[in-house]
Design a protein around this motif. Structure first.
Motif, mmCIF file in Angstrom:
data_model
loop_
_atom_site.group_PDB
_atom_site.id
_atom_site.type_symbol
_atom_site.label_atom_id
_atom_site.label_comp_id
_atom_site.label_asym_id
_atom_site.label_seq_id
_atom_site.Cartn_x
_atom_site.Cartn_y
_atom_site.Cartn_z
ATOM 1 N N ASP A 152 7.944 22.740 47.809
ATOM 2 C CA ASP A 152 7.881 23.412 46.509
ATOM 3 C C ASP A 152 8.125 24.914 46.626
ATOM 4 O OD1 ASP A 152 7.309 21.142 44.980
ATOM 5 O OD2 ASP A 152 5.176 21.277 45.445
ATOM 6 N N TYR A 153 7.650 25.520 47.704
ATOM 7 C CA TYR A 153 7.719 26.980 47.856
ATOM 8 C C TYR A 153 8.158 27.321 49.279
ATOM 9 C CZ TYR A 153 6.156 31.781 48.590
ATOM 10 O OH TYR A 153 6.102 33.113 48.914
ATOM 11 N N ALA A 154 9.054 28.315 49.374
ATOM 12 C CA ALA A 154 9.497 28.786 50.684
ATOM 13 C C ALA A 154 9.666 30.297 50.650
ATOM 14 C CB ALA A 154 10.803 28.116 51.095
ATOM 15 N N ASN A 155 9.188 30.954 51.688
ATOM 16 C CA ASN A 155 9.341 32.402 51.866
ATOM 17 C C ASN A 155 9.885 32.616 53.268
ATOM 18 O OD1 ASN A 155 8.940 35.151 52.446
ATOM 19 N ND2 ASN A 155 7.235 35.295 51.025
ATOM 20 N N ILE A 156 11.130 33.051 53.351
ATOM 21 C CA ILE A 156 11.811 33.137 54.647
ATOM 22 C C ILE A 156 12.363 34.546 54.842
ATOM 23 C CG2 ILE A 156 13.672 32.220 56.079
ATOM 24 C CD1 ILE A 156 13.451 29.618 54.518
ATOM 25 N N THR A 157 11.961 35.166 55.941
ATOM 26 C CA THR A 157 12.477 36.483 56.303
ATOM 27 C C THR A 157 13.403 36.329 57.498
ATOM 28 O OG1 THR A 157 10.431 37.527 55.529
ATOM 29 C CG2 THR A 157 11.860 38.832 56.952
ATOM 30 N N LEU A 158 14.627 36.841 57.344
ATOM 31 C CA LEU A 158 15.676 36.649 58.345
ATOM 32 C C LEU A 158 16.123 37.977 58.937
ATOM 33 C CD1 LEU A 158 17.776 34.195 56.177
ATOM 34 C CD2 LEU A 158 16.337 33.548 58.104
ATOM 35 N N ASN A 159 16.887 37.884 59.984
ATOM 36 C CA ASN A 159 17.544 39.041 60.574
ATOM 37 C C ASN A 159 19.037 38.913 60.284
ATOM 38 O OD1 ASN A 159 18.668 41.057 62.137
ATOM 39 N ND2 ASN A 159 17.262 40.738 63.854
ATOM 40 N N ALA A 160 19.559 39.818 59.464
ATOM 41 C CA ALA A 160 20.955 39.711 59.029
ATOM 42 C C ALA A 160 21.940 39.828 60.187
ATOM 43 C CB ALA A 160 21.255 40.789 57.985
ATOM 44 N N GLN A 161 21.496 40.362 61.321
ATOM 45 C CA GLN A 161 22.389 40.531 62.452
ATOM 46 C C GLN A 161 22.578 39.239 63.247
ATOM 47 O OE1 GLN A 161 23.828 43.482 62.482
ATOM 48 N NE2 GLN A 161 22.486 44.062 60.776
ATOM 49 N N GLU A 162 21.791 38.210 62.954
ATOM 50 C CA GLU A 162 21.852 36.982 63.713
ATOM 51 C C GLU A 162 22.769 35.964 63.035
ATOM 52 O OE1 GLU A 162 17.209 37.309 65.284
ATOM 53 O OE2 GLU A 162 17.785 35.808 63.793
ATOM 54 N N PRO A 163 23.587 35.275 63.793
ATOM 55 C CA PRO A 163 24.448 34.239 63.190
ATOM 56 C C PRO A 163 23.616 33.052 62.707
ATOM 57 C CG PRO A 163 24.555 34.147 65.583
ATOM 58 C CD PRO A 163 23.752 35.373 65.255
ATOM 59 N N ARG A 164 23.927 32.568 61.515
ATOM 60 C CA ARG A 164 23.158 31.455 60.956
ATOM 61 C C ARG A 164 24.011 30.697 59.951
ATOM 62 N NH1 ARG A 164 18.308 29.990 61.388
ATOM 63 N NH2 ARG A 164 17.766 31.924 62.484
ATOM 64 N N ASP A 165 23.819 29.403 59.895
ATOM 65 C CA ASP A 165 24.502 28.554 58.927
ATOM 66 C C ASP A 165 23.658 28.532 57.653
ATOM 67 O OD1 ASP A 165 25.705 26.632 57.419
ATOM 68 O OD2 ASP A 165 25.818 25.122 59.001
ATOM 69 N N TYR A 166 23.936 29.475 56.750
ATOM 70 C CA TYR A 166 23.132 29.592 55.535
ATOM 71 C C TYR A 166 23.333 28.389 54.606
ATOM 72 C CZ TYR A 166 22.079 34.365 56.902
ATOM 73 O OH TYR A 166 21.627 35.462 57.583
ATOM 74 N N GLY A 167 24.493 27.788 54.629
ATOM 75 C CA GLY A 167 24.718 26.621 53.791
ATOM 76 C C GLY A 167 23.784 25.480 54.153
ATOM 77 N N SER A 168 23.643 25.193 55.439
ATOM 78 C CA SER A 168 22.750 24.126 55.891
ATOM 79 C C SER A 168 21.294 24.477 55.598
ATOM 80 C CB SER A 168 22.945 23.875 57.383
ATOM 81 O OG SER A 168 24.255 23.431 57.658
#
Length: 326
Positions: free
Chosen positions: A272-288
């Motif tokens: 129901d709820y998600a709070n996610i803090t990321l590092n923009a410098q890291e490669p990540r599959d945002y779609g998945s």
């Protein structure tokens, strides 16, 4: 009684003998009017705690703060150790504790199972004893356990009853590898790890196994500032691991790839709820990642170096589509 007269109180009867004084014997034998039952004797008055039934007394004591329960030991000799058998105590030891030796003795004297234990603020000179106290706590089968121990290794944590422990919060702790026979805390409903270091090899696999073991019951998960002692294949970056729990409803992640490795989100159908803090410098599959968050009603995504964005249910699908095609 001879010719002596005895003064007796008048008895009023609704059917006969109006305004007459009846002898005591007559008064005792007088039948009750038809339709009236024999009155029950009044229960004895409760004048002190010892007059209460033992089960009622235990329930009353179990509802008090643990410190107040222990203070009952000064009431009398009979009460000196009664608190030791009170079940479901909530024990909170923090920097207000003046005598940690006595506090440790208190943990050892608790003969009954406890509801919850929180330990934080242990003096530096006693950190080497912290794991021993955790071992004592583990023997009480707590349902809730909160520990903040300034990067103390806790091998005794895995001695807790895996079926009883429902809420686990660790702050500034070190988790070594458990014994091979340990199958995980399978009854957890809430897991909160903050500044926790997994020592030994392949710590990310152990964290994934920890979440997977609790997956059927886990509803709340918070992982922040997680670290692993060794990287993958001797490198500096930890390996890949996945977060999935079919009944998870609340999720907060504050993880960097350098510290926590390449984590991914798996099956989270009830989130129901998600709070996610990321590092923009890291490669990540945002779609998945966003596809795994498709069920959330409220989503907060932030960057360690900039603001947090909040997205609610009505805009979720549009927001996901925009990010996926960007």
């Amino acid at each position: 009684l001879g010719h002596q007269s005895i003064e007796v109180r008048p008895v009023k009867c609704p059917h006969s003998f109006p305004n007459r004084r009846l002898p005591i014997q007559t008064q005792a034998k007088m039948p009750l009017p038809t339709g009236h039952s024999q009155p029950l004797p009044a229960p004895p008055a409760v004048r002190q705690l010892d007059d209460l039934p033992s089960d009622v007394l235990i329930k009353l004591l179990a509802g008090l703060p643990a410190g107040d329960v222990v203070r009952t030991s000064v009431l009398s000799q009979a009460w000196s150790s009664r608190w030791e058998s009170v079940p479901d105590l909530e024990i909170d030891l923090d920097d207000r504790v003046r005598d940690w030796e006595s506090a440790a003795g208190f943990l050892e004297r608790c003969a009954a199972l406890v509801r919850g234990v929180s330990i934080r603020g242990i003096p530096l000179r006693l950190f080497d004893r912290a794991d021993g106290w955790v071992r004592t706590v583990a023997g009480k089968s707590p349902r809730s356990l909160s520990l903040a121990l300034n990067m103390t290794a806790l091998p005794s944590l895995f001695a807790c009853n895996p079926g009883a422990l429902a809420v686990l919060k660790l702050v500034a702790c070190v988790l070594p590898p458990p014994l091979p026979a340990f199958a995980g805390f399978r009854g957890l409903t809430a897991l909160d790890l903050d500044y926790v270091l997994f020592s030994g090899e392949k710590g990310w696999e152990r964290l994934e196994a920890m979440i997977s073991a609790a997956a059927p019951t886990l509803e709340k998960l918070r992982l922040a500032n997680i670290g692993f002692e060794h990287g993958a294949a001797g490198g500096a970056i930890p390996g890949a691991w996945i977060i999935q729990a079919p009944n998870l409803r609340w999720l907060e992640l504050r993880l960097t790839m350098a510290g926590a490795g390449s984590w991914e989100l798996g099956n989270l159908p009830k989130l129901d709820y998600a709070n996610i803090t990321l590092n923009a410098q890291e490669p990540r599959d945002y779609g998945s990642m966003l596809a795994a968050l498709a069920s959330v009603r409220e989503l907060e995504i932030g960057n360690f170096d900039c603001a947090t964005y909040q997205v609610r249910e009505a805009y979720m699908q549009i927001y996901m589509f925009a990010i996926c095609i960007d």
